[in-house]
Enzyme design. Structure first.
Site, PDB file in Angstrom:
ATOM      1  N   TYR A 109       0.848  -1.191   0.000  1.00  0.00           N
ATOM      2  CA  TYR A 109       0.000   0.000   0.000  1.00  0.00           C
ATOM      3  C   TYR A 109       0.882   1.239   0.000  1.00  0.00           C
ATOM      4  CZ  TYR A 109      -3.298   3.582   1.498  1.00  0.00           C
ATOM      5  OH  TYR A 109      -4.049   4.720   1.565  1.00  0.00           O
ATOM      6  N   GLU A 197      -3.611   7.448  -4.240  1.00  0.00           N
ATOM      7  CA  GLU A 197      -3.464   6.178  -3.531  1.00  0.00           C
ATOM      8  C   GLU A 197      -3.221   5.027  -4.504  1.00  0.00           C
ATOM      9  OE1 GLU A 197      -6.150   4.486  -0.069  1.00  0.00           O
ATOM     10  OE2 GLU A 197      -6.954   3.872  -1.995  1.00  0.00           O
TER      11      GLU A 197
END
Ligand code: GDP
Ligand code: MN
Length: 389
Positions: A109, A197
């Site tokens: 992530y 993101e």
């Protein structure tokens, strides 16, 4: 303003950040040429909506043949996808994206946000990326790492080293990480993002680093200097009431509750929502009609909140500083004449020409609950929403 994954990935590609090649599908007929252009399968097909959680909602599928790809397109185009982020109504599926499937070894992530506490662009990274990142943040926050970038110094080599270490990268992936970080930081700052993101950032079985999903949120205040990004706006993905509000320069946000609020000033609107909550109710919206509200704008605002079928009571809270309370009253009356008002309406008018405004409402013949005290107004709205008035 949100972008679709395929649009965000185009921004990454332009900044030399590794993303899979992909094709957009808007109709069944687009499937065959897309597969032909992408070469051998398997492929991954993804519903394009302005929300995450698609994987768990069936909006992401690995397909091995043109028949499977067509079946996925046929099943989703024109439908709505409901994920944990969309609310019960879901979002319309007008576009699909297809890419060659990546053989994933690890899912990481990585995101960039503006951290308001430090006033800096901040990287958030975790070695536990993928579809359960929210759970990771809750149960093992130690696996989430944050690193801020000083705006004057910009991105430094040590940022890449620290984050690569946190992500457990080695070999080719670690080498590719520095340039990728630079590309992401450039996209974030040059394109005026408020969030970027990558989840998952995949390490492939061949040891390469590739962005498999991308979310990009434009800071809307910078829209005037990002025409190319504004041109990617997909209004079909936006809340219709919020879109309508934007046309009338009203600041409106849809919420889950049943008490509609109309307030002048963002701070007062927040305080009003807090009071409703404190008194045991839940606001249906945030609505700031602004300091220079005209009767027309108040009428538009009123129609907007009435178009929300979950609303069971309305609370109008106006402190007339710049705006005059008699104008607000005129706007309310104008709107009520146009729509058939059957909901309890609590009005608190205070400030410039408040008495005049209150008198206009009192003489209108409408069943308005007039209050001068805000707490009492909130209490009345909560009771009204519960059917006690
Ligand atoms: P989201 O659920 O809306 O965040 O959608 P994502 O695009 O992140 O996809 C969800 C999940 O699908 C990812 O976490 C991966 O596990 C999987 N996925 C996405 N693309 C690929 C791919 O190319 N290959 C493989 N094997 N899995 C993929
Ligand atoms: Mn994702």
């Amino acid at each position: 303003m949100n972008l679709h994954e395929y649009q965000a990935k185009a921004l990454l590609r332009d900044a030399a950040v590794a993303v899979p090649e992909g094709r957009v599908i808007r109709a069944i007929e687009d499937v065959a040429p897309a597969l032909e252009a992408l070469g051998d399968g398997p492929w991954v097909m993804k519903v394009q909506v302005h929300a995450g959680g698609r994987g768990k909602a069936g909006g992401v599928r690995r397909v091995k043949s043109i028949d499977e790809a067509r079946a996925f397109a046929d099943g989703w185009l024109g439908r709505r996808l409901v994920t944990i982020q969309t609310g019960a109504a879901g979002l319309p599926v007008d576009v699909l994206y297809i890419e060659p499937a990546t053989a994933i070894a690890r899912e990481l992530y990585l995101s960039l946000i503006i951290d308001r506490a430090t006033s800096k662009v901040t990287f958030i990274a975790s070695d536990a990326g993928g579809m359960d990142i929210e759970e990771v943040a809750e149960t093992t926050p130690g696996r989430i790492h944050a690193l801020s970038v000083h705006p004057a110094a910009g991105l430094m080599p040590y940022h890449a080293r620290k984050l690569a270490f946190a992500l457990g990268l080695s070999g080719d992936a670690a080498k590719a990480f520095g340039p990728m970080l630079k590309g992401l930081y450039e996209v974030f700052t040059r394109k005026d993002a408020s969030m970027l993101e990558i989840n998952p950032l995949a390490v492939t079985e061949a040891g390469e680093l590739i962005a498999l999903d991308c979310k990009f949120v434009l800071d809307s205040s910078a829209g005037y200097r990002q025409p190319a990004i504004m041109a990617m706006r997909d209004e079909a993905q936006e809340d219709p009431r919020e879109r309508e509000a934007g046309k009338h320069s009203l600041n409106y946000v849809t919420l889950d509750g049943d008490i509609a609020c109309m307030v002048n000033g963002a701070g007062l609107a927040m305080a009003t929502m807090d009071l409703i909550q404190l008194e045991g109710g839940t606001p249906a919206n945030f609505l700031d009609v602004g300091g220079g509200a005209t009767a027309e704008r108040v009428a538009e605002a009123f129609k907007l909140i009435l178009s929300d079928s979950k609303v069971r009571a309305i609370l109008i809270n106006i402190f007339g500083g710049i705006v005059r309370c008699d104008l607000i009253a005129e706007g309310i009356l104008q709107a009520v004449r146009e729509v058939d008002l059957r909901l309890p309406l609590v009005v608190r008018l205070e400030g410039t020409n408040a008495e005049q405004g209150r008198a206009m409402l009192a003489h209108s013949g409408l069943a308005i609950i007039a209050e001068t005290d805000l707490t009492r107004a909130a209490q009345a709205a909560v009771r009204a929403a519960q059917g006690d008035i």
